[in-house]
Each structure stands twice: as structure tokens, then as C-alpha cells.
Design an enzyme around this catalytic site. Structure first.
Site, PDB file in Angstrom:
ATOM      1  N   GLU A  33       0.836  -1.198   0.000  1.00 31.15           N
ATOM      2  CA  GLU A  33       0.000   0.000   0.000  1.00 31.15           C
ATOM      3  C   GLU A  33       0.874   1.252   0.000  1.00 31.15           C
ATOM      4  OE1 GLU A  33      -2.521   2.962   0.079  1.00 31.15           O
ATOM      5  OE2 GLU A  33      -3.197   0.898  -0.275  1.00 31.15           O
ATOM      6  N   ARG A 106     -16.810   4.233   4.058  1.00 30.15           N
ATOM      7  CA  ARG A 106     -15.650   3.508   3.532  1.00 30.15           C
ATOM      8  C   ARG A 106     -14.641   3.179   4.634  1.00 30.15           C
ATOM      9  NH1 ARG A 106     -14.279   3.306  -1.944  1.00 30.15           N
ATOM     10  NH2 ARG A 106     -15.890   4.127  -3.324  1.00 30.15           N
ATOM     11  N   TYR A 212     -27.855   8.507   0.650  1.00 29.85           N
ATOM     12  CA  TYR A 212     -28.328   7.295   1.325  1.00 29.85           C
ATOM     13  C   TYR A 212     -27.734   7.237   2.732  1.00 29.85           C
ATOM     14  CZ  TYR A 212     -23.816   5.652  -0.567  1.00 29.85           C
ATOM     15  OH  TYR A 212     -22.495   5.529  -0.919  1.00 29.85           O
ATOM     16  N   ASP A 291     -11.251  -1.296  -9.933  1.00 29.67           N
ATOM     17  CA  ASP A 291     -11.164  -0.063 -10.687  1.00 29.67           C
ATOM     18  C   ASP A 291      -9.940  -0.016 -11.584  1.00 29.67           C
ATOM     19  OD1 ASP A 291     -13.508   0.985  -9.723  1.00 29.67           O
ATOM     20  OD2 ASP A 291     -12.569   2.245  -8.198  1.00 29.67           O
TER      21      ASP A 291
END
Length: 400
Positions: A33, A106, A212, A291
Site C-alpha cells: 500500500e 468507507r 443514502y 477499478d
């Protein structure tokens, strides 16, 4: 392939989901990462049944996730200016698809997934600069001067993927012609909002608002989308903004929307980019996921879901015992058609939401309100079971 050395570039939702899917099959991996700490860009994500079913039934993460997410009760479409309800799709989603449709922050999702993977498998501060795939193994080179070796490299590094750029030799991002403001609002700051338990689209000429609930406290994630001139006039995907710019576009909308979006200040405006479909997702010892393989605009809310679906299918193929090339070819065969279709449906959904007043908007409203609209246009997305359906079984399409 349990002895395969797998390097996953990116510890976002797709990378973490793949690590868990591989571990379920008895295959370990290492995640690299770029960030110094795990954090997600953006505010929230919607997860449909394919993802939540896998987390609950296969990975046993239902307990910690159910404490953090909000189970959506309906999908509602409204006119953005007067607030009138155009269509409502409300049914027992969990009973129909075997798992809930949810909103979740998230960060909350990443916390749970990271805890399940374990930090021992995640290497931070590893920003990729190159992959040398010319020898008997792939060598990953990072900006801190270190390197790592692997038999298989999975690029799960998001829409701005370094792995994809290295494979292609150029950046192929496409500006969609729209940008967005984001925010999270607590329920006490939006008391006028009708149907706060639902995912809602508010539509208007050249723009829309999606919002939402994302947790048990009732906080709402909103996403204001507006058409802009092309090309994107700023350097980078995010531009500075202010509340005046936001309200210049949405300040004359329904009071409930103005109340919600005025409750938090906006300092960033997000350009919405996507990427063209690729004929192949693999080259040499490198494969793309999520993605990085098929970045899409968020107008169907399927970016995270398709990444998780990819992870499930890729792990199953790698565990099937076939050779590496055959496993990846089958992974791509099973995933390419569905992800292309969702990419197309997502970009064209903005055209549907942004229609100017007139006969076509009236036709859209009638189609949205049709009781069979969900079955015709959305069941193919929500009813999908990755690894269990052939690409030819995917049916359904866009609204118009």
C-alpha cells in the site's frame, strides 16, 4: 497454486477483499500500500447482495459489519426542484437476494476488512514505481528504494492505477463530463428529508443528487453531480471549491436538498473519470482487478461491488488447480462482459438522470414508475452471484 507468491498492489476495498478471498482458499498473499496509513478516499459506499452475501456467508464478517452499516429499505426517484416522488421501489430485498443492500462509510468497511486480513500481511509506505517482469519472477520497485518479488502481481490500486499505467505505457483516463460535491450529514441537520431510510436519486436538467444512510446513527452520504464543460479544466482529479459554487448549482432545488447540502461545507470538487474497457486484463505476470481493470463513474453505485465480485472469481480460479495463464484467462472471461455492461450502464445512467424537461423526461418518469422497472433494469445487477452465473446469463439493461 497454494505455494504461489502473490503480491497485491493496493490495500483498498478490492485488494483487501481479494486477500480474504484467497485466504478462504488457503492461499496467502502480501499487500503493498502506497499510503503511510490505511485510509479511503471519498465518503461512503453502497454494497449490494453479491458483496454482503459473501462477507456474511463465506467470510463470517456479518457481525462487525452489521454493527456499522445501514440496511437500505427502498430506492426512490424524485424531481430535484419540487421534491415530488416520481418512483418508489420498496420490497424485501434481503428475502429476494439472500443478503441485504447497505450503505456504509468507507473507513468503517476498511477497518473491518483490514482487521480480518491482519496488518502482518500489509506493507505500508510502498508506492510502486516500476515492475520488472523480464526474468523468472516479477520484481516490484517502490519509491523508498526497496523491492519485492512475486510469481503473480495483482493491480488493485484503484481508478488512478499505477499498475495499469505501467502495463499500457500511458494514462487512459477519460473525463466523463461531470463533477461532484460530496458530504456526510447527521440526521439532526436534515430534519426535512423524506424517506431517510432509502437510497434516493433527485433528478434535474444537467444534474442530480444521490444520497443514502450509511450507519445506525442515520448519517447520510450525499453526492451532487453536475455536468461541466469538457475537458476538465483543472490539473488533477480534485479541484478546490466552496459553498457558493455548490449552491450556485443546487441552491434553488427542493428545500430538503438545500437543507442537507448546506449542512456541511464543501472544499473539494471531484471530477468523474472512467476508463475504456480493455481487451485483456493480464500481461506477463501482472493482472488487474477492480477499478484498475474497469474504473467506472458512480451512477449505479457498483464500483466497490464489481471489485469484490472480481476478487471472489479470481480467487476461485487461482484455487482451481489449473495453470496460472488458464486461471487468469477464465477470470477475465467470467468478468469482462459483466463489468463492461455495468460501465456502460453507469455512464448512460447520468444521461437518463439529467434529461431536460420535455417528452423524454416524461417518458423516463413513466418508465421509472412502472412496477416492473426494477425487474427489467436493476435485477441483473443485484441478483448476480459471482462464480455461479455464466456471462451469457446476464440480462437487463439501461433505463431508456
Amino acid at each position: 497454486m497454494k505455494d504461489l507468491r502473490i503480491a497485491i498492489v493496493g490495500a483498498g476495498i478490492g485488494g483487501l477483499a481479494l486477500a480474504l478471498a484467497l485466504r478462504e482458499k488457503g492461499i496467502e498473499c502480501t499487500l503493498y500500500e502506497a499510503a503511510s496509513e490505511l485510509r479511503e478516499v471519498g465518503a461512503a459506499v453502497g454494497l449490494s447482495a453479491a458483496s454482503t452475501r459473501y462477507f456474511i456467508d463465506r467470510l463470517g464478517l456479518g457481525g462487525p459489519l452489521e454493527e456499522r452499516w445501514f440496511e437500505v429499505q427502498a430506492l426512490i426517484y424524485r424531481d430535484g426542484r419540487d421534491g415530488r416522488k416520481i418512483a418508489e421501489h420498496r420490497f424485501d430485498y434481503r428475502a429476494r437476494y439472500g443478503a441485504p443492500w447497505v450503505g456504509i462509510h468507507r473507513v468503517d468497511l476498511q477497518v473491518v476488512l483490514t482487521g480480518a486480513v491482519g496488518m502482518d500481511a500489509i506493507k505500508l509506505n510502498k508506492r510502486l514505481v516500476d515492475i520488472d517482469d523480464s526474468g523468472n519472477e516479477a520484481v516490484l520497485h517502490f519509491t523508498d528504494g526497496t523491492s519485492a518479488t512475486a510469481d503473480l502481481v495483482i493491480g488493485a490500486d484503484g481508478a488512478r492505477s499505477t499498475v495499469r499505467r505501467l502495463l499500457l505505457g500511458y494514462d487512459d483516463a477519460l473525463y466523463s463530463g461531470a463533477s461532484a460535491f460530496r458530504g456526510i450529514v447527521p440526521p439532526e441537520q436534515m430534519p426535512s428529508m423524506p424517506d431517510p431510510e432509502a437510497i434516493q436519486f433527485w433528478m434535474g436538467p444537467g444534474r442530480h443528487c444521490l444520497h443514502y444512510p450509511i450507519n445506525s446513527e442515520g448519517d447520510h452520504n450525499f453526492f451532487l453531480v453536475e455536468r461541466n464543460p469538457s475537458p476538465w479544466p483543472h490539473k488533477g482529479w480534485i479541484a478546490p471549491t466552496n459553498d457558493e459554487e455548490k449552491l450556485a448549482s443546487f441552491g434553488d432545488w427542493a428545500p430538503a436538498i438545500v437543507e442537507m447540502v448546506s449542512a456541511v461545507s464543501s472544499t473539494e470538487r471531484w471530477a468523474l473519470f472512467h476508463r475504456p474497457p480493455l481487451s485483456r486484463w493480464s500481461k506477463g505476470r501482472v493482472t488487474l482487478l477492480g477499478d484498475a481493470a474497469h474504473a467506472m463513474v458512480p451512477h449505479h453505485g457498483q464500483g466497490a461491488n464489481t471489485s469484490i465480485e472480481d476478487a471472489i472469481v479470481l480467487a476461485e480460479q487461482l484455487a482451481a488447480g489449473t495453470d496460472l495463464d488458464a486461471a487468469r484467462a477464465e477470470y477475465e472471461r467470467l468478468r469482462r462482459g459483466r463489468t463492461r455492461k455495468i460501465q456502460y450502464a453507469s455512464i448512460t445512467n447520468a444521461d437518463v438522470l439529467h434529461l431536460p424537461d420535455g417528452p423524454r423526461a416524461d417518458e423516463r418518469n413513466a418508465r421509472l414508475a412502472d412496477p416492473s422497472a426494477w425487474d427489467r433494469h436493476l435485477d441483473w445487477i443485484h441478483g448476480f452471484r459471482p462464480g455461479e452465473e455464466e456471462p451469457s446469463a446476464i440480462q437487463g439493461g439501461t433505463w431508456l
